[in-house]
Design a protein around this motif. Sequence first.
Motif, mmCIF file in Angstrom:
data_model
loop_
_atom_site.group_PDB
_atom_site.id
_atom_site.type_symbol
_atom_site.label_atom_id
_atom_site.label_comp_id
_atom_site.label_asym_id
_atom_site.label_seq_id
_atom_site.Cartn_x
_atom_site.Cartn_y
_atom_site.Cartn_z
ATOM 1 N N UNK A 396 9.613 -0.176 54.132
ATOM 2 C CA UNK A 396 9.681 1.274 54.244
ATOM 3 C C UNK A 396 8.641 1.847 55.180
ATOM 4 N N UNK A 397 7.394 1.406 55.046
ATOM 5 C CA UNK A 397 6.344 1.950 55.895
ATOM 6 C C UNK A 397 6.516 1.478 57.341
ATOM 7 N N UNK A 398 7.043 0.258 57.517
ATOM 8 C CA UNK A 398 7.281 -0.232 58.878
ATOM 9 C C UNK A 398 8.295 0.644 59.597
ATOM 10 N N UNK A 399 9.332 1.079 58.870
ATOM 11 C CA UNK A 399 10.342 1.941 59.492
ATOM 12 C C UNK A 399 9.762 3.297 59.886
ATOM 13 N N UNK A 400 8.710 3.726 59.168
ATOM 14 C CA UNK A 400 8.068 5.008 59.487
ATOM 15 C C UNK A 400 7.215 4.934 60.744
ATOM 16 N N UNK A 401 6.548 3.796 60.954
ATOM 17 C CA UNK A 401 5.532 3.737 62.019
ATOM 18 C C UNK A 401 5.937 2.882 63.210
ATOM 19 N N UNK A 402 7.081 2.215 63.162
ATOM 20 C CA UNK A 402 7.398 1.225 64.192
ATOM 21 C C UNK A 402 7.431 1.832 65.591
ATOM 22 N N UNK A 403 7.821 3.090 65.694
ATOM 23 C CA UNK A 403 7.863 3.727 67.011
ATOM 24 C C UNK A 403 6.546 4.397 67.384
ATOM 25 N N UNK A 405 3.405 2.754 66.874
ATOM 26 C CA UNK A 405 2.363 1.767 67.105
ATOM 27 C C UNK A 405 2.173 1.511 68.599
ATOM 28 N N UNK A 406 0.915 1.335 68.993
ATOM 29 C CA UNK A 406 0.605 1.011 70.390
ATOM 30 C C UNK A 406 -0.152 -0.307 70.441
ATOM 31 N N UNK A 407 -0.532 -0.710 71.634
ATOM 32 C CA UNK A 407 -1.161 -2.012 71.810
ATOM 33 C C UNK A 407 -2.499 -2.107 71.071
ATOM 34 N N UNK A 408 -3.196 -1.008 70.952
ATOM 35 C CA UNK A 408 -4.459 -1.009 70.208
ATOM 36 C C UNK A 408 -4.209 -1.339 68.733
ATOM 37 N N UNK A 409 -3.104 -0.806 68.206
ATOM 38 C CA UNK A 409 -2.757 -1.116 66.817
ATOM 39 C C UNK A 409 -2.442 -2.600 66.650
ATOM 40 N N UNK A 410 -1.690 -3.145 67.615
ATOM 41 C CA UNK A 410 -1.312 -4.551 67.513
ATOM 42 C C UNK A 410 -2.539 -5.458 67.629
ATOM 43 N N UNK A 448 -2.255 2.806 56.027
ATOM 44 C CA UNK A 448 -3.290 3.736 56.517
ATOM 45 C C UNK A 448 -2.848 4.360 57.841
ATOM 46 N N UNK A 449 -2.223 3.527 58.682
ATOM 47 C CA UNK A 449 -1.805 4.012 60.007
ATOM 48 C C UNK A 449 -0.709 5.068 59.895
ATOM 49 N N UNK A 450 0.091 5.005 58.836
ATOM 50 C CA UNK A 450 1.195 5.958 58.692
ATOM 51 C C UNK A 450 0.717 7.389 58.500
ATOM 52 N N UNK A 451 -0.509 7.531 57.981
ATOM 53 C CA UNK A 451 -1.004 8.878 57.697
ATOM 54 C C UNK A 451 -0.346 9.510 56.488
ATOM 55 N N UNK A 452 0.464 8.718 55.795
ATOM 56 C CA UNK A 452 1.182 9.211 54.612
ATOM 57 C C UNK A 452 0.398 8.798 53.370
#
Length: 526
Positions: A396-403, A405-410, A448-452
Motif C-alpha cells: 500500500x505505501x509503495x503504491x503511494x510513493x512509487x512516483x 521517489x528520486x535517486x537520493x531516496x534509492x 516515513x517518506x510517504x509523509x502519511x
Amino acid sequence: MTTAAETQRVALSFEDGITRFIEVEEDQTIVDAAYKARINIPFDCRDGACGTCKAFCESGEYEEGDYIDEALTDAEADEGYILCCQTYPLSEMLVNVPITSAAAKTGAATLIGTITELEQLSPSTIRFAVEIKDRESLTYLPGQYMNIAPPNADFHRSYSFSSGPSDDIVTFLVKYTPGGLMTTYLTEQAKVGDELNLTGPMGSFFLREPNSPLLLLAGGTGLAPILAILERLAELEDYDKPVRLVFGATKNHDIVEVERLNSYKDKLKDFDWFTVVSDPAEEHERKGYVTDHLDPDEHLHNGDADVYLCGPPPMVEAVRTYLGALDNPPTNFYYEKFTPQGTGDGGTEKVTVTRESDETSRTLTVESSQVESGQVHSRVADSEAQFQALNALEVGVASLVIDLLDEEDFEEMTRLAEEANRHIDGSVIADADGFITANTAFHEFLFRRSGNEAMLQAYRSLRTEEVMVRDLQDGSQIEPEIPSDHLKFIEALRSRDMAAVREVVGHHTEIAVSTMSTAIRAQSGE
C-alpha cells in the motif's frame, strides 16, 4: 460501512464458559445494553480512557468509537480488541469478556424442556430430543453444552447440543455408562413427554468465525458438538473452505449418525469424513488412533487449518501431543474433554481458569467438575500474522510513493539495506540486535517518506520489531534470499513496476515467516 439495524444480538462469552446473549439497540454501547440486561461488565470511565472494559471480539462488525491509546492501542484494535463502553454493534457479535460470569453478577439460565424422542442408537450411544417450552429464550453457540437433570434430581450431567442453534428441537448424544445415574434414568425411567431441567448454555468450546480450512475430530459421543458445528457451517452460504472430519471410536457399533454425516457432503461445498476404530479385535478399514491417520498436508494445510476436537481425555491428550510436535502446528486448536468421574451433584461448581504461554504457544484452559475446555494458539501463527499484515501495508505505501521517489531516496534505501545485510553471514544472523535495528529502519523508510502519519503509525503498531526481538538471536538461521530481496525491492521501486513490487514483497513475506518459524522452533528445542 454496514448499516446498523434497530437491534443487534451480542453473545458475551465469559471465562468460566457461561455465555449470555444481549440485544443492543442502535444507539447503545455494549456496556449500556449489558447493564440493562443486569450484566455487570466492569468499567470505570465510560469515556474510552481507562481500558477497564477491554474485551476481544471473536466475530462481527462494529463501530469502535473514541478512545485514547493508553486504553486501547492501535495494535490491540487491529487484533480485534474492543472497549465495550465505546463499541456500537453493526451486526451480530461474539465478544470474549475476560472475567467470570459470577464477577459480572450473572449466570446461566434454567429452562424446562419436554422429551420428544428417546432412542438407543447403539449399545454405546443414546440420543434424545427436547422441546424447550420457551425456545426463543435459548440461544447457544454451536459446540456448547447444557447441564441437564431430571425433575427433583440431586444430580446433573453435562451434554453438548448435537443440533444446530437454529433448530426448533434440540438434541443430545449420551454415552451409555452401566450404572450411571443419567444412563439409568434414560434407559429405565424416562419416556417421551417427561420434563427435564436444562441449565446453560455453557462452554468455551464453540465455532469461531470460520475463515480457514477446518479439521474436526470427534471421539465417541464427542461427535455431538461437532454435529452442531457442521449444522452451522451448512447455513453459511459463502463458506467454501475444506472441512474434514475424523470420527474415532472404540468399536464399530460406536459409529453413529452415519446418514446425517453423509448428508453434509451435499450441504457443504468441500466436506469429507472417515472413521477410525481403536479396538484391535474389530474389523475396520482404519485401525488404531486418530493421529495414525492424519495427513498434515491434507488435514492441517501446513498449519493453516483451525482444529476442533471433542472426545475422551486420552484422545484429547494424544492429539494435543501430536499437534504440538508438528513443524507447522495448527494456527488455532480448540478442544473439549468430558470427565465421567465428575461429580455433577447439582450444586454450584467451581470453575478454574488457567492461562499459560511458552516458546511456541498460548493456552487458555477452563475446567469444571465434568468438562475441560481449552484453546491453543500457535506463536508461529502470531508471528506470521504480523508479517502478513506488513505485506499488505508495504504494498500500500509503495503504491503511494512509487512516483515520488528520486535517486537520493534509492541511495538511502540501499544504504539501509546494506546495513541490515551486513549483520547476516550466509544463512545465519551474526548480530541479531544490529540486524533487527537496521532491518526495521529499512522497512520503515517508505512509511516515513510517504509523509502519511497514519500509515507510519499503522506500520509501527504491527509490532514486527517486537516479535523479531522476542524470537531472533545471534546464530539464528535466516533464509539466504532475504538480503537479495531487500535489493530487489529497491530495483522494483526504481523501475516504477508495481507488479514487481508485489512479487518481491510477497516472496519476502514468505521467507520472513519461514525464518521466524525456524527461530521459534529452535527456541523450543524442536
